[in-house]
Design a protein around this motif. Structure first.
Motif, PDB file in Angstrom:
ATOM      1  N   GLY A  38      -7.846 -16.418   0.324  1.00  0.00           N
ATOM      2  CA  GLY A  38      -9.070 -15.959   0.852  1.00  0.00           C
ATOM      3  C   GLY A  38      -9.642 -17.083   1.927  1.00  0.00           C
ATOM      4  N   PRO A  39     -10.171 -16.564   2.774  1.00  0.00           N
ATOM      5  CA  PRO A  39     -10.532 -17.846   3.809  1.00  0.00           C
ATOM      6  C   PRO A  39     -11.478 -18.946   3.356  1.00  0.00           C
ATOM      7  N   ASP A  40     -11.869 -18.796   2.141  1.00  0.00           N
ATOM      8  CA  ASP A  40     -12.671 -20.089   1.358  1.00  0.00           C
ATOM      9  C   ASP A  40     -11.969 -21.055   0.967  1.00  0.00           C
ATOM     10  N   THR A  69      -7.407  -9.329   1.174  1.00  0.00           N
ATOM     11  CA  THR A  69      -6.712  -9.661   0.026  1.00  0.00           C
ATOM     12  C   THR A  69      -6.815  -9.015  -0.941  1.00  0.00           C
ATOM     13  N   GLY A  70      -8.043  -8.134  -1.442  1.00  0.00           N
ATOM     14  CA  GLY A  70      -8.021  -7.163  -2.383  1.00  0.00           C
ATOM     15  C   GLY A  70      -7.075  -6.079  -2.205  1.00  0.00           C
ATOM     16  N   ASP A  71      -7.084  -5.399  -1.138  1.00  0.00           N
ATOM     17  CA  ASP A  71      -6.002  -4.373  -0.538  1.00  0.00           C
ATOM     18  C   ASP A  71      -4.662  -4.723  -0.788  1.00  0.00           C
ATOM     19  N   THR A  77       1.827  -2.373  -1.988  1.00  0.00           N
ATOM     20  CA  THR A  77       1.388  -2.923  -0.771  1.00  0.00           C
ATOM     21  C   THR A  77       2.217  -4.149  -0.086  1.00  0.00           C
ATOM     22  N   GLY A  78       3.467  -4.370  -1.141  1.00  0.00           N
ATOM     23  CA  GLY A  78       4.477  -5.242  -0.431  1.00  0.00           C
ATOM     24  C   GLY A  78       4.153  -6.709  -0.994  1.00  0.00           C
ATOM     25  N   THR A  79       3.496  -7.065  -1.819  1.00  0.00           N
ATOM     26  CA  THR A  79       3.112  -8.322  -2.461  1.00  0.00           C
ATOM     27  C   THR A  79       3.897  -8.491  -3.684  1.00  0.00           C
ATOM     28  N   GLY A  80       4.359  -9.753  -3.926  1.00  0.00           N
ATOM     29  CA  GLY A  80       4.938 -10.126  -5.215  1.00  0.00           C
ATOM     30  C   GLY A  80       6.405 -10.014  -4.948  1.00  0.00           C
ATOM     31  N   LYS A  81       7.180 -10.219  -6.212  1.00  0.00           N
ATOM     32  CA  LYS A  81       8.523 -10.660  -6.082  1.00  0.00           C
ATOM     33  C   LYS A  81       9.408  -9.150  -5.255  1.00  0.00           C
ATOM     34  N   GLY A  82       8.948  -8.167  -6.000  1.00  0.00           N
ATOM     35  CA  GLY A  82       9.433  -6.807  -5.432  1.00  0.00           C
ATOM     36  C   GLY A  82       9.218  -6.472  -4.236  1.00  0.00           C
ATOM     37  N   GLY A  83       8.506  -6.944  -3.698  1.00  0.00           N
ATOM     38  CA  GLY A  83       8.109  -6.476  -2.006  1.00  0.00           C
ATOM     39  C   GLY A  83       8.465  -7.398  -1.131  1.00  0.00           C
ATOM     40  N   GLY A  84       8.937  -8.745  -1.631  1.00  0.00           N
ATOM     41  CA  GLY A  84       9.267  -9.987  -0.826  1.00  0.00           C
ATOM     42  C   GLY A  84       7.889 -10.408   0.084  1.00  0.00           C
ATOM     43  N   GLY A  85       6.895 -10.348  -0.701  1.00  0.00           N
ATOM     44  CA  GLY A  85       5.641 -10.685   0.088  1.00  0.00           C
ATOM     45  C   GLY A  85       5.422 -12.212  -0.657  1.00  0.00           C
ATOM     46  N   HIS A  86       4.102 -12.060  -1.138  1.00  0.00           N
ATOM     47  CA  HIS A  86       3.548 -13.360  -1.820  1.00  0.00           C
ATOM     48  C   HIS A  86       3.940 -13.572  -3.088  1.00  0.00           C
ATOM     49  N   ASP A  87       3.842 -14.850  -3.449  1.00  0.00           N
ATOM     50  CA  ASP A  87       4.145 -15.118  -4.820  1.00  0.00           C
ATOM     51  C   ASP A  87       3.050 -15.421  -5.591  1.00  0.00           C
ATOM     52  N   LEU A  88       1.925 -16.055  -4.700  1.00  0.00           N
ATOM     53  CA  LEU A  88       0.660 -16.298  -5.502  1.00  0.00           C
ATOM     54  C   LEU A  88      -0.489 -15.755  -4.676  1.00  0.00           C
ATOM     55  N   ALA A  89      -1.622 -15.624  -5.421  1.00  0.00           N
ATOM     56  CA  ALA A  89      -2.886 -15.112  -4.495  1.00  0.00           C
ATOM     57  C   ALA A  89      -3.822 -16.245  -4.861  1.00  0.00           C
ATOM     58  N   TRP A  90      -4.904 -16.705  -4.184  1.00  0.00           N
ATOM     59  CA  TRP A  90      -5.702 -17.799  -4.374  1.00  0.00           C
ATOM     60  C   TRP A  90      -6.933 -17.233  -3.656  1.00  0.00           C
ATOM     61  N   LEU A  91      -7.951 -16.758  -4.320  1.00  0.00           N
ATOM     62  CA  LEU A  91      -9.050 -16.101  -4.019  1.00  0.00           C
ATOM     63  C   LEU A  91     -10.464 -16.731  -4.379  1.00  0.00           C
ATOM     64  N   PRO A 260      -9.902 -18.236  -8.643  1.00  0.00           N
ATOM     65  CA  PRO A 260      -8.701 -18.027  -9.608  1.00  0.00           C
ATOM     66  C   PRO A 260      -7.501 -18.077  -8.576  1.00  0.00           C
ATOM     67  N   LEU A 261      -6.460 -19.009  -9.509  1.00  0.00           N
ATOM     68  CA  LEU A 261      -4.980 -18.949  -8.811  1.00  0.00           C
ATOM     69  C   LEU A 261      -4.171 -17.776  -9.779  1.00  0.00           C
ATOM     70  N   LEU A 262      -3.572 -16.823  -8.827  1.00  0.00           N
ATOM     71  CA  LEU A 262      -2.916 -15.955  -9.633  1.00  0.00           C
ATOM     72  C   LEU A 262      -1.553 -15.934  -9.291  1.00  0.00           C
ATOM     73  N   LEU A 263      -0.872 -15.794 -10.547  1.00  0.00           N
ATOM     74  CA  LEU A 263       0.746 -15.702 -10.372  1.00  0.00           C
ATOM     75  C   LEU A 263       1.171 -14.181 -10.313  1.00  0.00           C
ATOM     76  N   LEU A 264       1.688 -13.673  -9.209  1.00  0.00           N
ATOM     77  CA  LEU A 264       1.870 -12.090  -8.944  1.00  0.00           C
ATOM     78  C   LEU A 264       3.119 -11.697  -9.681  1.00  0.00           C
ATOM     79  N   ASP A 265       4.055 -12.373 -10.185  1.00  0.00           N
ATOM     80  CA  ASP A 265       5.159 -11.859 -10.757  1.00  0.00           C
ATOM     81  C   ASP A 265       5.404 -13.012 -11.952  1.00  0.00           C
ATOM     82  N   PRO A 266       4.540 -12.945 -13.225  1.00  0.00           N
ATOM     83  CA  PRO A 266       4.874 -13.728 -14.259  1.00  0.00           C
ATOM     84  C   PRO A 266       6.298 -13.899 -14.942  1.00  0.00           C
ATOM     85  N   ASP A 267       7.155 -12.422 -14.666  1.00  0.00           N
ATOM     86  CA  ASP A 267       8.279 -12.313 -15.191  1.00  0.00           C
ATOM     87  C   ASP A 267       9.615 -13.098 -14.515  1.00  0.00           C
ATOM     88  N   ASP A 268       9.352 -13.922 -13.449  1.00  0.00           N
ATOM     89  CA  ASP A 268      10.162 -14.567 -12.682  1.00  0.00           C
ATOM     90  C   ASP A 268      10.300 -15.923 -13.387  1.00  0.00           C
TER      91      ASP A 268
END
Length: 533
Positions: A38-40, A69-71, A77-91, A260-268
């Motif tokens: 997020g921009p903050d 970021t929510g979308d 939407t292509g985030t996380g390990k499966g989509g090859g996008g983001h690993d974390l989210a920080w909002l 919060p700092l979010l891990l998008l793929d906890p299984d990796d």
């Protein structure tokens, strides 16, 4: 011979050195994680090099607007390990996402990293004026709403549909207005309680940064800001204001952002190990102190001593809604901050002979309370507000008088009070004739000004004994334009000996609801209904 052995030893040494460097060098120990942010969070950029040097984890920050970021966190939407996008989210907050995508949110690892409540920044003269009227000088969301309704407070707030700060502010105000002490429920979201507050919003933006820039660039437009405490502290210390804003932490509670700092793929396992390193580093007291001084946000660690204004108590932390339907209804009711057309309420008031004496006194007190005489929290949230258009129709056996007032100040409220206080009673009660007249007036408004919300409040203490019958009213109502029937609802107030069944039928027919004033007071009934479903 010796020269040969020396050359061989040198080669072996160089080979060993190169091998060790290749296997254990800095490049191989480092991990890069792509972060949807997020921009903050941009304010923390100065600390990210330290994070990389001390943990070997580099955060590649991809800043997006809060709404985006929510979308982007949503499934598919292509985030996380499966989509090859983001690993974390920080909002700044993931609350809306957790409501909209519960199954996805439940599997993510989540760690709060810092805190900031949504508060109010007031220009000093406005703060002094409000504190002078408040017991012990302590201000609440109800005081801010009351001052917004009178035009005293003109505030800027980021769009709650687009930003975490705006959404948290709206939830805080609505929760305080409900007065339940708990998370908002769907029946707590009532349009009458936020109309006055909403009328005071003069600036909005799709990001907090743009909001702050607009506030600085247009100093005459607004005299208050509602946003994160950290934003106001940064603005006050940035030298961009002629006079610093006074920060008000409403005594009836605030919503806290915990970034919060979010891990998008906890299984990796590799990403999990890197995430754990980042979290451990962020939670160190020394790092929490740096975050506090860099971002002006409160540490999540209770062992870190707060600096300056961050020592001020947060008080009652307000709960965020736990149902998506509540959030959607709240946002739908608040509407688009850029398109503000004040409402019009048509009051049909029974002035038949049976209303003489105490009943008329109660009616006049109800209008006085809505005009600002009621100093309770509910009274401050439900009062008439600047720009609101009010039409009063006095009726007995026929329509006796009609007058419309647009609230611009105390003079207009006095005119309204005089109209209600005026004598001249009818000798009968033409309920359905009055309601038909109200719809005739409403139809004209809808045709001339389609953006304006119009509603009808019908108050009577007796049964219909003059004018047209209910069946004739229905016939005329059904013959009106579809736009009028779809948008204008009737809210009867049951009082005295009025026919509750007939009033309830009229409410159902027109899409409104009836309020029974016999067990409370006209003042409470009018505060509850104010043209709201």
């Amino acid at each position: 011979m010796r020269r040969g052995r020396w050359v061989l030893a040198l080669c072996l040494t160089l080979t060993l050195t190169l091998t060790v460097t290749a296997c254990s060098g800095d490049d191989d120990e480092k991990t890069t994680l792509r972060v949807l942010a997020g921009p903050d969070l941009a304010v923390l950029e100065p600390l990210l090099d330290e994070l990389r040097d001390e943990t070997g984890v580099e955060l590649d920050m991809d800043y997006r607007a809060d709404a985006d970021t929510g979308d982007d966190l949503a499934p598919g939407t292509g985030t996380g390990k499966g989509g090859g996008g983001h690993d974390l989210a920080w909002l700044s907050t993931d609350r809306s996402f957790r409501l909209r995508h519960k199954d996805t949110a439940q599997r993510l690892l989540r760690t709060p990293t810092m805190l900031s409540p949504v508060v109010v920044g007031l220009r000093p003269d406005v703060a002094r004026e409000l504190r002078a009227k408040s017991p012990e000088g302590r201000l609440s969301w109800a005081d801010i709403a009351d001052a917004a309704a009178t035009g005293t407070v003109r505030f800027g707030m980021a769009d709650p549909r687009q930003t975490g700060s705006g959404l948290a502010a709206l939830v805080g105000v609505a929760t305080a207005a409900a007065g339940t002490g708990g998370a908002l429920r769907e029946n707590d979201v009532s349009c009458d309680r936020l109309r006055g507050f909403r009328s005071g919003q003069k600036l909005t933006a799709d990001s907090t940064r743009d909001l702050l820039d607009d506030f600085v660039d247009h100093p005459g437009t607004a005299n208050a800001l509602i946003t994160y405490e950290s934003d106001l502290l940064a603005l006050n210390s940035g030298g961009r204001l002629k006079e610093k804003l006074e920060i008000v932490r409403p005594q009836d509670g605030m919503v806290l952002a915990d970034f919060p700092l979010l891990l998008l793929d906890p299984d990796d396992p590799d990403r999990r190990a890197a995430y754990d390193k980042v979290v451990e580093w962020l939670q160190r007291d020394s790092v929490q102190e740096k975050i506090m001084r860099t971002a002006l946000r409160r540490p999540v660690s209770p062992s870190v001593r707060r600096d300056g204004q961050l020592r001020a108590p947060v008080g009652n932390a307000l709960y965020f809604p736990d149902q998506l339907a509540v959030l959607e209804r709240l946002l739908d009711d608040y509407g688009d901050p850029r398109r503000r057309v004040p409402d019009q309420v048509i009051f049909l008031l029974d002035f038949s002979g049976s209303m003489r004496g105490e009943r008329m006194k109660a009616l006049r007190e109800a209008f006085a309370d809505l005009s600002g005489a009621d100093s309770s929290a509910t009274g401050k949230f439900a009062r008439f507000y600047q720009g609101e258009r009010l039409t009063v129709v006095r009726f007995g056996g026929r329509v006796l008088e009609e007058k419309t007032v647009t609230v611009g100040g105390q003079k207009d409220l006095t005119t309204l009070a005089d109209l209600v206080a005026r004598g001249g009673y009818g000798d009968a009660t033409a309920v359905w004739t009055a309601l038909d007249h109200g719809y005739r007036t409403a139809s004209t408004v809808v045709a001339d000004d389609p953006e304006r919300a119009v509603s009808i409040v019908l108050m009577t203490d007796g049964e219909n004994n003059s004018g047209i019958a209910y069946e004739e009213f229905v016939r005329r109502y059904e013959a009106r334009a579809a736009e009028t029937r779809a948008s204008v609802h009737t809210y009867p107030v049951h009082f005295g000996e009025a026919d509750a069944g007939a009033l309830r039928r009229a409410a159902t027919k027109t899409g409104g609801r009836m309020v029974d004033a016999r067990g409370s007071s006209l003042s409470e009934a009018f505060k509850e209904i104010r043209g709201c479903r």
